[in-house]
Write a protein that holds these residues in place. Structure first.
Motif, short mmCIF file in Angstrom:
data_model
loop_
_atom_site.label_atom_id
_atom_site.label_comp_id
_atom_site.label_asym_id
_atom_site.label_seq_id
_atom_site.Cartn_x
_atom_site.Cartn_y
_atom_site.Cartn_z
N HIS A 21 0.72 -1.24 0.64
CA HIS A 21 0.01 -0.15 0.21
C HIS A 21 1.18 1.03 0.35
O HIS A 21 2.09 1.03 0.47
N PRO A 22 0.58 2.42 -1.08
CA PRO A 22 1.39 3.21 -0.39
C PRO A 22 2.47 3.82 0.90
O PRO A 22 3.34 4.14 0.74
N GLU A 23 1.38 3.59 1.85
CA GLU A 23 1.95 4.54 3.21
C GLU A 23 2.48 3.29 3.63
O GLU A 23 2.92 3.16 5.11
N PRO A 97 6.74 4.82 5.03
CA PRO A 97 6.16 4.46 3.28
C PRO A 97 6.51 3.37 2.87
O PRO A 97 7.74 2.78 2.91
N ARG A 98 6.47 3.07 1.56
CA ARG A 98 6.47 1.54 0.97
C ARG A 98 7.41 1.67 0.37
O ARG A 98 8.52 3.57 -0.18
N GLU A 100 9.86 2.41 -2.31
CA GLU A 100 8.70 2.01 -4.69
C GLU A 100 10.22 1.72 -4.99
O GLU A 100 9.77 0.08 -5.94
#
Length: 103
Positions: A21-23, A97-98, A100
């Motif tokens: 999830h983005p967070e 956060p994740r 990327e």
């Protein structure tokens, strides 16, 4: 079963994103042999690590500690860290956060 691929990150070490999830991101790191290394590094993400199985010697900043099944800890943003596998096993890391770069 995760939809994400298993990626080799070092000799006898693999990484697989388990959920994303983005967070928040959950990732399994599997160490297949004693002596396998999770190289010293740092990143801007806050990381929690749970030792699912195996034994590891972790360097966390200036501290060195041995961890085993059921142990967990948090690594603050920017802290240099890494590990050496003492007994083969799996670490489950959460990042916020994740990451990327893991996608």
């Amino acid at each position: 079963m995760s939809e994400f691929p298993i990626v080799s990150t070092a000799e006898n070490v693999t990484r697989q994103v388990l959920s994303d999830h983005p967070e928040l991101m959950v990732v399994a790191f599997r160490f297949g042999q004693e002596g396998a290394i999770g190289a010293l590094h740092n990143h801007p993400h806050v990381q929690s690590t749970y030792v699912e199985s195996g034994r590891f010697q972790f360097t966390l900043g200036d501290e060195v500690r041995e961890v085993g099944p059921g142990d967990s800890f948090v690594i603050p943003s920017g802290m240099k860290h890494g590990c050496v596998c003492l007994e083969p096993g799996t670490l489950v890391d959460c990042f916020t956060p994740r990451r990327e770069d893991f996608l």
